[in-house]
Design an enzyme around this catalytic site. Structure first.
Site, short mmCIF file in Angstrom:
data_model
loop_
_atom_site.label_atom_id
_atom_site.label_comp_id
_atom_site.label_asym_id
_atom_site.label_seq_id
_atom_site.Cartn_x
_atom_site.Cartn_y
_atom_site.Cartn_z
N THR A 143 9.73 3.96 2.74
CA THR A 143 9.56 4.54 1.53
C THR A 143 8.84 5.69 1.63
OG1 THR A 143 7.74 3.33 0.79
CG2 THR A 143 9.77 2.23 0.32
N LEU B 80 9.41 7.10 -3.06
CA LEU B 80 10.12 6.39 -4.29
C LEU B 80 10.19 4.94 -3.70
CD1 LEU B 80 12.63 8.51 -6.02
CD2 LEU B 80 10.32 7.86 -6.83
N HIS B 81 9.30 4.21 -3.89
CA HIS B 81 9.33 2.72 -3.29
C HIS B 81 10.64 1.96 -3.82
CE1 HIS B 81 5.44 3.85 -1.74
NE2 HIS B 81 4.99 3.89 -3.06
N ASP B 82 10.38 1.75 -4.93
CA ASP B 82 11.45 0.50 -5.45
C ASP B 82 12.86 1.10 -5.67
OD1 ASP B 82 8.92 -0.68 -7.75
OD2 ASP B 82 9.19 -1.26 -5.92
#
Ligand code: RIB
Ligand code: CA
Length: 313
Positions: free
Chosen positions: A195, A241-243
């Protein structure tokens, strides 16, 4: 084309919001329901934020279930320093009116996996794994019915973001993470190692602002808020932008690459609690339990986000 059926388990959370909007905008996903968990902010707020996000997408049809209010064994650790006191810094928030289902999230996960054909439901895990771990402990039979668990969590080559050695979702509930990683289901891990290679930038945010709809601009506002913090605090050139990477993997796995490895979780040491040692070279001889992602096509990722956000109101 048949849709991919998913459950989203989430702790919104600014990046969770972009992930949920992306999923709700995709014509290729059936969002069976969304389960909220305590994480970035306490459960009442993650549940309320889930309602707000669904109403932003005009998707009041999506069942929302409140889940566990704290980790299996430990006190809750939250992340208001990142996401703000509401959990959704950066955008004006309305008071949602859509309902929260009576059924607890753990019961919802168990019931859905038992009702749907085995191997047809993908679990998109965007926060601490408490709800899923509780479901597995209560109903071990569901494990064999899960198509895949795609979870944002962990870090190895990148280091930690809540402690030097741990990523937030794992750190908050390392015992739940150990239960999930040891359950035997197909698991793809979306760690900081990947990420952190998909960060926002002024150009990428500007591209979202060209979308003619409110959702695109909401996502841009959220990313701007995230980016401001990360650039100021960490001196990096954009916000990871992890999720949304979880949803992108479900939609277009070819954007990513990784390796099947064994991953464990530190549950004892206070110094390295929540660390996720990755046996990258197979030195333990332990059976690989996850598909561990390390590479991403960042341009393709943002194009995918934009194309799905564009379908929303
Ligand atoms: O470490 C990043 C993860 O922790 C993301 O899921 C973010 O929303 C927070 O929950
Ligand atoms: Ca999250």
């Amino acid at each position: 084309m048949s849709k991919t059926a998913i459950i989203i388990d989430t702790d919104p959370g600014q990046d969770d919001a972009v992930a949920i909007l992306t999923a709700l905008g995709s014509p290729r996903l059936e969002v069976i329901g969304i389960s909220a968990v305590a994480g970035n902010v306490p459960l009442p707020l993650t549940t309320q934020n889930t309602r707000i996000i669904c109403e932003w997408a005009n998707r009041q049809d999506v069942p929302i279930h409140a889940g566990c209010a704290h980790p299996l064994l430990r006190p809750l650790v939250t992340a208001e320093h990142v996401h703000g006191k509401t959990g959704l810094d950066g955008v004006p928030l309305h008071s949602p009116t859509m309902p929260v289902q009576e059924e607890h999230a753990v019961d919802f996960i168990i019931r859905t996996l038992r009702e749907r054909a085995a191997g047809t439901v993908t679990l998109c895990m965007l926060g601490p794994l408490t709800n899923l771990a509780m479901a597995i402990v209560r109903a071990p039979d569901i494990v064999g019915r899960i198509k895949e668990i795609v979870m944002m969590g962990g870090a190895y080559f990148e280091g930690g973001n809540i402690t030097p050695s741990a990523e937030f979702n794992i750190y908050v509930d390392p015992d739940a993470a150990a239960t999930v990683l040891g359950c035997g289901a197909a698991i793809t891990m979306v760690p900081l190692d990947v990420t952190h290679k998909a960060t926002t930038s002024p150009a990428r945010i500007a591209m979202l602002r060209t979308l003619p709809n409110r959702a695109g601009n909401l996502a841009a506002d959220i990313m701007t808020s995230l980016e401001r913090l990360d650039v100021q605090r960490y001196g990096i050139n954009g916000a990871p932008l992890h999720d949304p990477a979880v949803i992108a993997y479900v939609l277009q796995p070819s954007l990513f690459s990784g390796k099947r490895v064994h991953v464990a979780v530190e549950q004892g040491s206070e110094l390295t609690l929540g660390a996720t040692p990755v046996d990258w070279w197979g030195v333990t001889g332990k059976h690989p339990n996850v598909n561990y992602l390390t590479e991403i096509d960042a341009e393709g990722f943002f194009a995918l986000l934009a194309s799905n956000l564009a379908t929303l109101p």
